[in-house]
Design a protein around this motif. Sequence first.
Motif, short mmCIF file in Angstrom:
data_model
loop_
_atom_site.label_atom_id
_atom_site.label_comp_id
_atom_site.label_asym_id
_atom_site.label_seq_id
_atom_site.Cartn_x
_atom_site.Cartn_y
_atom_site.Cartn_z
N SER A 260 -6.55 -10.32 -35.33
CA SER A 260 -7.38 -10.38 -36.54
C SER A 260 -8.22 -9.11 -36.70
N VAL A 261 -7.60 -7.97 -36.45
CA VAL A 261 -8.25 -6.67 -36.65
C VAL A 261 -7.73 -6.08 -37.96
N ALA A 262 -8.64 -5.67 -38.82
CA ALA A 262 -8.24 -5.11 -40.11
C ALA A 262 -7.81 -3.66 -39.95
N VAL A 263 -6.79 -3.28 -40.69
CA VAL A 263 -6.35 -1.88 -40.75
C VAL A 263 -7.14 -1.20 -41.86
N GLU A 264 -7.85 -0.15 -41.52
CA GLU A 264 -8.66 0.53 -42.52
C GLU A 264 -7.80 1.36 -43.46
N ILE A 265 -8.06 1.24 -44.75
CA ILE A 265 -7.56 2.19 -45.75
C ILE A 265 -8.72 3.13 -46.02
N ASN A 266 -8.66 4.30 -45.41
CA ASN A 266 -9.76 5.25 -45.48
C ASN A 266 -9.72 5.98 -46.81
N SER A 267 -10.83 5.97 -47.53
CA SER A 267 -10.86 6.45 -48.91
C SER A 267 -11.11 7.95 -49.05
N ARG A 268 -11.37 8.63 -47.95
CA ARG A 268 -11.64 10.06 -48.07
C ARG A 268 -10.38 10.79 -48.53
N PRO A 269 -10.49 11.64 -49.56
CA PRO A 269 -9.28 12.29 -50.09
C PRO A 269 -8.61 13.22 -49.10
N GLU A 270 -9.38 13.76 -48.14
CA GLU A 270 -8.74 14.64 -47.16
C GLU A 270 -7.95 13.86 -46.12
N ARG A 271 -8.20 12.55 -46.02
CA ARG A 271 -7.48 11.72 -45.05
C ARG A 271 -6.34 10.92 -45.69
N GLN A 272 -6.64 10.14 -46.75
CA GLN A 272 -5.63 9.27 -47.36
C GLN A 272 -4.84 8.57 -46.26
N ASP A 273 -5.57 7.90 -45.39
CA ASP A 273 -5.03 7.35 -44.16
C ASP A 273 -5.21 5.84 -44.15
N PRO A 274 -4.16 5.05 -43.89
CA PRO A 274 -2.79 5.42 -43.51
C PRO A 274 -1.99 5.95 -44.70
N PRO A 275 -0.89 6.65 -44.42
CA PRO A 275 0.04 7.02 -45.49
C PRO A 275 0.64 5.77 -46.13
N ASP A 276 1.24 5.96 -47.28
CA ASP A 276 1.77 4.82 -48.05
C ASP A 276 2.77 3.98 -47.26
N ASP A 277 3.64 4.65 -46.48
CA ASP A 277 4.66 3.88 -45.77
C ASP A 277 4.04 2.99 -44.69
N LEU A 278 2.93 3.43 -44.09
CA LEU A 278 2.28 2.61 -43.07
C LEU A 278 1.45 1.48 -43.69
N ILE A 279 0.90 1.72 -44.88
CA ILE A 279 0.25 0.61 -45.59
C ILE A 279 1.28 -0.48 -45.87
N ALA A 280 2.46 -0.07 -46.31
CA ALA A 280 3.53 -1.04 -46.60
C ALA A 280 3.93 -1.79 -45.34
N LEU A 281 4.01 -1.11 -44.21
CA LEU A 281 4.38 -1.76 -42.96
C LEU A 281 3.31 -2.76 -42.53
N ALA A 282 2.06 -2.37 -42.60
CA ALA A 282 0.97 -3.28 -42.22
C ALA A 282 0.93 -4.50 -43.15
N LEU A 283 1.24 -4.28 -44.42
CA LEU A 283 1.28 -5.39 -45.38
C LEU A 283 2.41 -6.35 -45.02
N GLU A 284 3.57 -5.81 -44.70
CA GLU A 284 4.73 -6.63 -44.32
C GLU A 284 4.44 -7.45 -43.07
N ILE A 285 3.76 -6.86 -42.10
CA ILE A 285 3.48 -7.53 -40.83
C ILE A 285 2.45 -8.63 -40.99
N GLY A 286 1.61 -8.53 -42.03
CA GLY A 286 0.62 -9.57 -42.27
C GLY A 286 -0.79 -9.18 -41.91
N CYS A 287 -1.05 -7.88 -41.82
CA CYS A 287 -2.38 -7.40 -41.43
C CYS A 287 -3.42 -7.65 -42.52
N LEU A 288 -4.65 -7.79 -42.08
CA LEU A 288 -5.80 -7.68 -42.96
C LEU A 288 -6.10 -6.20 -43.16
#
Length: 339
Positions: A260-288
């Motif tokens: 139950s650890v949330a994956v941060e979507i970091n809003s800083r424009p120099e980071r844009q972290d995680p990349p889109d493909d990893l956001i999709a993977l975390a979403l598929e896995i069921g992460c918060l």
Amino acid sequence: MDPVEALEEIAFRLERELASRYKSKAFRKAAGIIEPLGAAEVAAQVADGRLKRTAGIGATTYTVIEQATDGRVPDYLADLRERDAATDAPPGSLRTKLRGDLHSHTEWSDGTTSIETMARAAEALGHEYLVISDHSPNLKVARGLTAERLAEQLEIIEALDVHGSGIRLLTGIEVDILVDGTLDQTPEMLGQLDIVVASVHSKLRADAATMTRRMLGGVTNPRTNVLGHCTGRLVQGSRGTRPQSEFDARRVFEACAENSVAVEINSRPERQDPPDDLIALALEIGCLFSIDSDAHAPGQLGLLDLGAARAEKAGVPADRVVNTWPAEKLLEWARPASR
């Protein structure tokens, strides 16, 4: 309008645009100079010319004060407002559902302003809560907080007693995940905090197996709530670029979901972290998820717009974003009895 409010709003909007910190600092400095004078004295010093000769008041800040004292919205502020209006989040968007921010820095580590100033800015944005999450001691370049300094900060946050003023301050830390996977703060201090963001800041070019073990150690620590800017990449900005770290993202995100650890979507424009493909993977896995500004100045709290837009584009549902939750639900998640 009130000249102090005008100067502070200009500084806020410049910080939001990631303008030079020296530019925003000039407006905050001018606000600090005139605030103790009071409105009547400021008007008197504008009228007789004394304010124009005051150290720390430059030509631009003087014009802002003069126009505000005359009852006008200063031209400089009007231009900034017009620019920002074009980027306001539409009604019903994910950005409008965010109730707070779990990742922000103050002058206690490498932020630019006080806790109080950050709190006022968060309240002006309509936040219900703000987590103060300064760095941990391993990050010496950022003046990370020892256990003793963190304890002192907790006392100050408690003394501010902002709970009834429209913004609730929550205690926290951005704690380094050390090379061996442990967290860079004592378990006793971590146990006193509302929110723990755990991030990797060093040796980012380690091999994938080493980095995976390190991140799994941080994610499975029962005190960790959020995995911060997980790849460590930089895609633009004054610090240059940096490739993302190599690690087994599926294993790490599965551990996030299991713990139950949330994956941060970091809003800083120099980071844009995680990349889109990893956001999709975390979403598929069921992460918060947690959409955070990683603000180091008050105006940077407004960077949540960027993170929310990325999350919405990726199809992240609002109920999977922990900072859309009311404060009490957030705290129940962050510190359940089992932890």
